[in-house]
Design an enzyme around this catalytic site. Structure first.
Site, PDB file in Angstrom:
ATOM      1  N   VAL A 227       4.897   4.983  -7.682  1.00  0.00           N
ATOM      2  CA  VAL A 227       4.511   3.635  -7.246  1.00  0.00           C
ATOM      3  C   VAL A 227       2.987   3.518  -7.181  1.00  0.00           C
ATOM      4  O   VAL A 227       2.395   2.548  -7.689  1.00  0.00           O
ATOM      5  CB  VAL A 227       5.139   3.299  -5.867  1.00  0.00           C
ATOM      6  CG1 VAL A 227       4.707   1.917  -5.411  1.00  0.00           C
ATOM      7  CG2 VAL A 227       6.665   3.391  -5.913  1.00  0.00           C
ATOM      8  N   ARG A 307       6.442   3.948   3.861  1.00  0.00           N
ATOM      9  CA  ARG A 307       7.330   4.142   4.997  1.00  0.00           C
ATOM     10  C   ARG A 307       6.552   3.829   6.276  1.00  0.00           C
ATOM     11  O   ARG A 307       5.395   4.242   6.421  1.00  0.00           O
ATOM     12  CB  ARG A 307       7.850   5.585   5.069  1.00  0.00           C
ATOM     13  CG  ARG A 307       9.022   5.868   4.144  1.00  0.00           C
ATOM     14  CD  ARG A 307      10.270   5.068   4.549  1.00  0.00           C
ATOM     15  NE  ARG A 307      11.399   5.269   3.652  1.00  0.00           N
ATOM     16  CZ  ARG A 307      11.674   4.505   2.593  1.00  0.00           C
ATOM     17  NH1 ARG A 307      10.894   3.491   2.272  1.00  0.00           N
ATOM     18  NH2 ARG A 307      12.750   4.734   1.859  1.00  0.00           N
ATOM     19  N   ASP A 331       5.508  -3.884   4.701  1.00  0.00           N
ATOM     20  CA  ASP A 331       6.891  -4.089   4.242  1.00  0.00           C
ATOM     21  C   ASP A 331       7.846  -3.153   4.971  1.00  0.00           C
ATOM     22  O   ASP A 331       9.060  -3.344   4.921  1.00  0.00           O
ATOM     23  CB  ASP A 331       6.958  -3.818   2.731  1.00  0.00           C
ATOM     24  CG  ASP A 331       8.337  -4.093   2.150  1.00  0.00           C
ATOM     25  OD1 ASP A 331       8.904  -5.158   2.468  1.00  0.00           O
ATOM     26  OD2 ASP A 331       8.850  -3.251   1.387  1.00  0.00           O
ATOM     27  N   GLU A 336      13.530   0.045  11.801  1.00  0.00           N
ATOM     28  CA  GLU A 336      13.895  -1.150  11.027  1.00  0.00           C
ATOM     29  C   GLU A 336      15.277  -1.642  11.405  1.00  0.00           C
ATOM     30  O   GLU A 336      16.208  -0.831  11.432  1.00  0.00           O
ATOM     31  CB  GLU A 336      13.833  -0.836   9.524  1.00  0.00           C
ATOM     32  CG  GLU A 336      12.411  -0.547   9.076  1.00  0.00           C
ATOM     33  CD  GLU A 336      12.270  -0.330   7.570  1.00  0.00           C
ATOM     34  OE1 GLU A 336      13.291  -0.371   6.855  1.00  0.00           O
ATOM     35  OE2 GLU A 336      11.145  -0.117   7.110  1.00  0.00           O
ATOM     36  N   HIS A 355      11.234  -5.075   4.429  1.00  0.00           N
ATOM     37  CA  HIS A 355      11.549  -3.978   3.494  1.00  0.00           C
ATOM     38  C   HIS A 355      12.094  -4.536   2.171  1.00  0.00           C
ATOM     39  O   HIS A 355      13.227  -4.251   1.773  1.00  0.00           O
ATOM     40  CB  HIS A 355      12.555  -3.005   4.126  1.00  0.00           C
ATOM     41  CG  HIS A 355      12.517  -1.639   3.499  1.00  0.00           C
ATOM     42  ND1 HIS A 355      12.772  -0.489   4.197  1.00  0.00           N
ATOM     43  CD2 HIS A 355      12.260  -1.227   2.226  1.00  0.00           C
ATOM     44  CE1 HIS A 355      12.676   0.550   3.400  1.00  0.00           C
ATOM     45  NE2 HIS A 355      12.360   0.131   2.190  1.00  0.00           N
ATOM     46  N   GLY A 357      10.425  -4.206  -0.803  1.00  0.00           N
ATOM     47  CA  GLY A 357       9.756  -3.586  -1.956  1.00  0.00           C
ATOM     48  C   GLY A 357      10.643  -3.411  -3.171  1.00  0.00           C
ATOM     49  O   GLY A 357      10.221  -3.657  -4.306  1.00  0.00           O
TER      50      GLY A 357
HETATM   51  N1  LIG Z   1       9.120  -0.554   0.266  1.00  0.00           N
HETATM   52  C1  LIG Z   1      10.050  -0.182  -0.592  1.00  0.00           C
HETATM   53  O1  LIG Z   1      11.054  -0.843  -0.764  1.00  0.00           O
HETATM   54  C2  LIG Z   1       9.847   1.064  -1.402  1.00  0.00           C
HETATM   55  C3  LIG Z   1      10.294   1.121  -2.730  1.00  0.00           C
HETATM   56  C4  LIG Z   1      10.092   2.303  -3.452  1.00  0.00           C
HETATM   57  C5  LIG Z   1       9.475   3.385  -2.851  1.00  0.00           C
HETATM   58  N2  LIG Z   1       9.107   3.302  -1.541  1.00  0.00           N
HETATM   59  C6  LIG Z   1       8.441   4.419  -0.875  1.00  0.00           C
HETATM   60  O2  LIG Z   1       7.162   4.611  -1.490  1.00  0.00           O
HETATM   61  C7  LIG Z   1       6.795   5.986  -1.424  1.00  0.00           C
HETATM   62  C8  LIG Z   1       6.357   6.462  -2.807  1.00  0.00           C
HETATM   63  O3  LIG Z   1       7.427   6.428  -3.707  1.00  0.00           O
HETATM   64  P1  LIG Z   1       7.266   7.046  -5.171  1.00  0.00           P
HETATM   65  O4  LIG Z   1       8.512   6.705  -5.882  1.00  0.00           O
HETATM   66  O5  LIG Z   1       5.958   6.672  -5.725  1.00  0.00           O
HETATM   67  O6  LIG Z   1       7.271   8.618  -4.818  1.00  0.00           O
HETATM   68  P2  LIG Z   1       6.517   9.774  -5.607  1.00  0.00           P
HETATM   69  O7  LIG Z   1       7.120  11.035  -5.116  1.00  0.00           O
HETATM   70  O8  LIG Z   1       6.527   9.483  -7.071  1.00  0.00           O
HETATM   71  O9  LIG Z   1       4.992   9.678  -5.101  1.00  0.00           O
HETATM   72  C9  LIG Z   1       4.556  10.095  -3.839  1.00  0.00           C
HETATM   73  C10 LIG Z   1       3.168  10.726  -4.024  1.00  0.00           C
HETATM   74  O10 LIG Z   1       2.620  10.998  -2.730  1.00  0.00           O
HETATM   75  C11 LIG Z   1       1.896  12.209  -2.837  1.00  0.00           C
HETATM   76  N3  LIG Z   1       1.636  12.804  -1.543  1.00  0.00           N
HETATM   77  C12 LIG Z   1       2.375  13.711  -0.854  1.00  0.00           C
HETATM   78  N4  LIG Z   1       1.761  14.025   0.297  1.00  0.00           N
HETATM   79  C13 LIG Z   1       0.618  13.296   0.329  1.00  0.00           C
HETATM   80  C14 LIG Z   1      -0.435  13.192   1.267  1.00  0.00           C
HETATM   81  N5  LIG Z   1      -0.416  13.883   2.408  1.00  0.00           N
HETATM   82  N6  LIG Z   1      -1.457  12.361   0.989  1.00  0.00           N
HETATM   83  C15 LIG Z   1      -1.479  11.643  -0.163  1.00  0.00           C
HETATM   84  N7  LIG Z   1      -0.500  11.711  -1.082  1.00  0.00           N
HETATM   85  C16 LIG Z   1       0.531  12.516  -0.832  1.00  0.00           C
HETATM   86  C17 LIG Z   1       2.726  13.080  -3.752  1.00  0.00           C
HETATM   87  O11 LIG Z   1       1.943  14.110  -4.328  1.00  0.00           O
HETATM   88  C18 LIG Z   1       3.203  12.067  -4.780  1.00  0.00           C
HETATM   89  O12 LIG Z   1       2.321  12.025  -5.894  1.00  0.00           O
HETATM   90  C19 LIG Z   1       8.006   6.711  -0.832  1.00  0.00           C
HETATM   91  O13 LIG Z   1       7.815   6.849   0.566  1.00  0.00           O
HETATM   92  C20 LIG Z   1       9.153   5.747  -1.075  1.00  0.00           C
HETATM   93  O14 LIG Z   1      10.215   5.936  -0.182  1.00  0.00           O
HETATM   94  C21 LIG Z   1       9.265   2.168  -0.815  1.00  0.00           C
HETATM   95  O1  LIG Z   2      12.951   4.195  -0.801  1.00  0.00           O
HETATM   96  C1  LIG Z   2      13.271   3.200  -1.449  1.00  0.00           C
HETATM   97  O2  LIG Z   2      13.826   3.251  -2.552  1.00  0.00           O
HETATM   98  C2  LIG Z   2      12.908   1.866  -0.919  1.00  0.00           C
HETATM   99  O3  LIG Z   2      12.411   1.945   0.353  1.00  0.00           O
HETATM  100  C3  LIG Z   2      13.989   0.831  -1.085  1.00  0.00           C
HETATM  101  O4  LIG Z   2      14.892   0.793  -0.012  1.00  0.00           O
HETATM  102  P1  LIG Z   2      16.146  -0.236  -0.087  1.00  0.00           P
HETATM  103  O5  LIG Z   2      17.078   0.326  -1.086  1.00  0.00           O
HETATM  104  O6  LIG Z   2      16.722  -0.257   1.278  1.00  0.00           O
HETATM  105  O7  LIG Z   2      15.607  -1.543  -0.510  1.00  0.00           O
END
Ligand SMILES: NC(=O)c1ccc[n+]([C@@H]2O[C@H](COP(=O)([O-])OP(=O)(O)OC[C@H]3O[C@@H](n4cnc5c(N)ncnc54)[C@H](O)[C@@H]3O)[C@@H](O)[C@H]2O)c1
Ligand SMILES: O=C(O)[C@H](O)COP(=O)(O)O
Length: 619
Positions: A227, A307, A331, A336, A355, A357
């Site tokens: 992301v 998160r 978000d 939650e 939430h 995203g």
């Molecule tokens: N809001 C939503 O609906 C939504 C949707 C998708 C993902 N997410 C969340 O977004 C986050 C990222 O998802 P992703 O798919 O990119 O995961 P990902 O594993 O591809 O990326 C996470 C990155 O964070 C880095 N990281 C680990 N520890 C760290 C630190 N201390 N400081 C800085 N960077 C660090 C890792 O090296 C990795 O590159 C996750 O927490 C995921 O649950 C939320």
């Molecule tokens: O970790 C995730 O994939 C996101 O936070 C999305 O969560 P949701 O499936 O509840 O929308």
């Protein structure tokens, strides 16, 4: 259910997959050291002998998922409970294979009541899959599918203990999350939500809602993974200067899209906008707190689509009130949904979404298909590339490798802690010295454990035998292996394991070899893993508790000086070893400690005149 595991077998349990995929090539390579005739070369896809070893293990294991699933597949139709809204395409796929029960908004009690009638459960972030759920399932549930990335709502330990596979859908919502991050960034900068609410309340407040421009501003992307890198790409398109902090992201991936990787302090100290994209892990829990807000540029704006738990929410309210943080767009929340009277949610400088995203039609269809395929595949006994845990396997299966498994993980865990943040790990080499014929030494488990030790401290993914190669590949991490045949007893599978992290900077320069690689080596002695070499220095300490590595001038009295400082702070020393390359020049001390020394104690050790560098490592 298996008998109670020993500490060693717990590691094995966490690594054994539900089944093996004989067709899937691994990214494993063995490399030849041409100077050493007894080493060998094999550019490898899983060897037949290896596959059959694992396969046999699984077939004979009383509680292997393979066997459970084979038994299960022979029943007419499995039942899959879907407890949160899932895209239709995914539901169609599930219905073609199973009876599907879509029951949304179940109370924890209702979920527990239903689960014993189900073979699989599919959730999003809103369902808490607790130990009680696995207990209530009475062994029937085989797979939990998380339709999304974060698996912090599933008790993975309990799932593993109950032999239940957990799979997720890690890629299909990346773009949606990145787009939502950008939506929050732009709407926050122009007060869109506040202005909209005021107009709907009959007001026309043009001067109150003057915004800030984005072009030329610096945005710090914290967590440069899937992301984060998509957010960075889009922010560049808006004319922003993008910097990123991710201790484990490869610098060339960042450079390729014109992003500078910087330290945590630099990122938060220079950014006008900070966008959070790291997983919630013990290391990132409340990493944005009073201390870190105080180091930010006054008037900074924060976006969180990762998160809620990475922010201390009370501290954020204080930072908003004091003006350190001008605005926040959130978000995700620690709890939650957050309480209705949450000061954060109600704050006039905060924009919130529930939430959302991952909530686009496209992402939800994609996630639904990704998770449906993974769950159906797992129920059919196939290997899942997105498995995040593994079922338990009886201890006797890999009993022989048990202490080496522990050693491999600890070496990985130690090595990654020696890397300076910002270096970016791309290549790891594992060298096994063994007297065994290569066909009799299965290193996949050991490699998976090294991978686990390296990746788990920096990610929220649980690494197991199933997903180790996949996870390493996803993180751009190349794990190569070399096996050197030595003239010792083939009674023991491995003589020593060496972990090298290539081309990185180290917090502890003495751990570097001449070629610039961090190198640590260990052996199993009397069944206990030992650290036997750090860089060029020989040491000998058992890998238990925590470790201090200290480089000093090789002179009398050093053990006493450092030992006294630890003793005065009530830090118990459990083991200790000194190694040197040349007499009376430099030496390193490896000191096993039961407690982590506090800041003052570490400062005092650093102030001992002959101490040149030291590092504290958690095992
Ligand atoms: N809001 C939503 O609906 C939504 C949707 C998708 C993902 N997410 C969340 O977004 C986050 C990222 O998802 P992703 O798919 O990119 O995961 P990902 O594993 O591809 O990326 C996470 C990155 O964070 C880095 N990281 C680990 N520890 C760290 C630190 N201390 N400081 C800085 N960077 C660090 C890792 O090296 C990795 O590159 C996750 O927490 C995921 O649950 C939320
Ligand atoms: O970790 C995730 O994939 C996101 O936070 C999305 O969560 P949701 O499936 O509840 O929308």
């Amino acid at each position: 259910m298996a008998s109670t595991p020993s500490p060693h077998t717990t590691h094995l349990h966490s690594l054994i997959s539900s089944s093996t995929n004989h067709n899937k090539p691994s990214n494993l390579s063995f490399f030849h050291t041409s100077s050493n005739p007894s080493s060998f070369k094999l550019i490898h896809s899983f060897s037949t002998s290896f596959s059959s070893t694992i396969s046999n293990v699984l077939k004979t294991a009383d509680i292997s998922l393979s066997r459970d699933l084979n038994g299960f597949v022979s029943t007419p139709k499995p039942t899959i409970l879907v407890s949160e809204k899932l895209g239709e395409a995914g539901l169609d796929l599930l219905r073609s294979f199973a009876d599907v029960d879509c029951s949304y908004d179940l109370s924890p009690q209702d979920l527990c009541a239903k689960i014993s009638l189900c073979d699989a459960l599919i959730v999003r972030s809103g369902t808490k899959v607790t130990r009680e759920v696995f207990e209530a399932a009475q062994g029937r549930i085989k797979v939990v599918g998380r339709a999304g990335v974060g698996i912090d709502n599933v008790d993975l330990q309990a799932a593993t203990e109950f032999g239940c596979l957990v799979v997720n859908a890690p890629t299909a919502n990346t773009i949606a999350a990145a787009e939502h991050g950008i939506a929050l960034l732009t709407s926050m900068a122009r007060n869109v939500a506040q202005a909209d609410a005021s107009m709907k309340a009959g007001k026309w407040l043009r001067s109150k809602y003057v915004g800030v421009s984005l072009v030329g501003k610096t945005v710090a992307v914290m967590g440069f993974g899937k992301v984060g890198s998509e957010v960075a790409r889009r922010a560049k398109g808006l004319g922003m200067h993008v910097i990123a902090h991710d201790p484990y992201a490869p610098a060339d991936r960042a450079r390729a899209i014109g992003v500078d990787l910087v330290s945590f302090e630099q990122a938060i100290g220079t950014a006008d906008f900070i966008s959070l994209h790291m997983p919630l892990t013990p290391a990132t829990n409340k990493v944005f707190n009073d201390d870190t807000f105080a180091k930010m540029k006054k008037g900074v704006r924060i976006i969180n689509v990762a998160r809620g738990g990475v922010i201390d929410e009370d501290a954020l309210v204080r930072a908003l009130d004091s003006g350190i943080v001008a605005q926040a767009a959130l978000d995700v929340f620690t709890v939650e949904p957050p309480p209705k009277d949450s000061k954060l949610v109600q704050h006039e400088n905060v924009t919130v979404t529930p939430h959302l995203g991952a909530s686009t039609k496209e992402a939800q269809e994609g996630v639904a298909i990704e998770i449906a395929e993974a769950v159906v595949g797992a129920l059919n006994g196939e290997l899942s590339a997105t498995a995040v845990n593994a079922p338990m396997v009886p201890p006797e299966v890999l009993f022989e490798l048990a202490p080496y498994v522990v050693l491999a993980e600890k070496l990985g865990r130690l090595a990654v802690q020696l890397v300076t943040g910002g270096s970016g790990i791309q290549s790891v080499k594992v060298v096994y010295k063994s007297a065994r014929d290569p066909d009799r030494l299965d290193t996949r488990l050991l490699r998976a454990m090294v991978t686990k030790g390296i990746i788990e401290p920096i990610s929220d993914t649980i690494i197991n035998l199933v997903n180790a190669d996949f996870s390493a590949k996803q993180k751009g991490l190349r794990i190569s292996e070399e096996r050197i045949i030595v003239d010792s007893s083939p009674e023991y599978p491995v003589e020593s394991i060496q972990v090298q992290i290539c081309n990185v900077q180290s917090k502890f320069a003495s751990a570097l070899l001449e070629n610039g690689d961090i190198s640590i080596e260990g052996k199993v002695k009397y069944g206990i893993p030992h650290l036997t070499r750090v860089g060029p220095f020989s040491v000998d300490v058992s890998l238990e508790g925590n470790l201090i590595l200290c480089k000093q001038v090789d002179q009398p009295g050093m053990i006493g000086k450092v030992g006294n400082i630890l003793g005065e702070s009530n830090v118990n020393v459990s083991f200790m070893s000194v190694g040197r390359t040349v007499k009376r020049k430099h030496a390193i001390m490896a000191i096993g400690v039961e407690e982590e020394p506090d800041k003052d104690t570490k400062k005092k050790i650093g102030e001992v005149s002959a101490v040149e560098e030291f590092v504290f490592l958690k095992l």
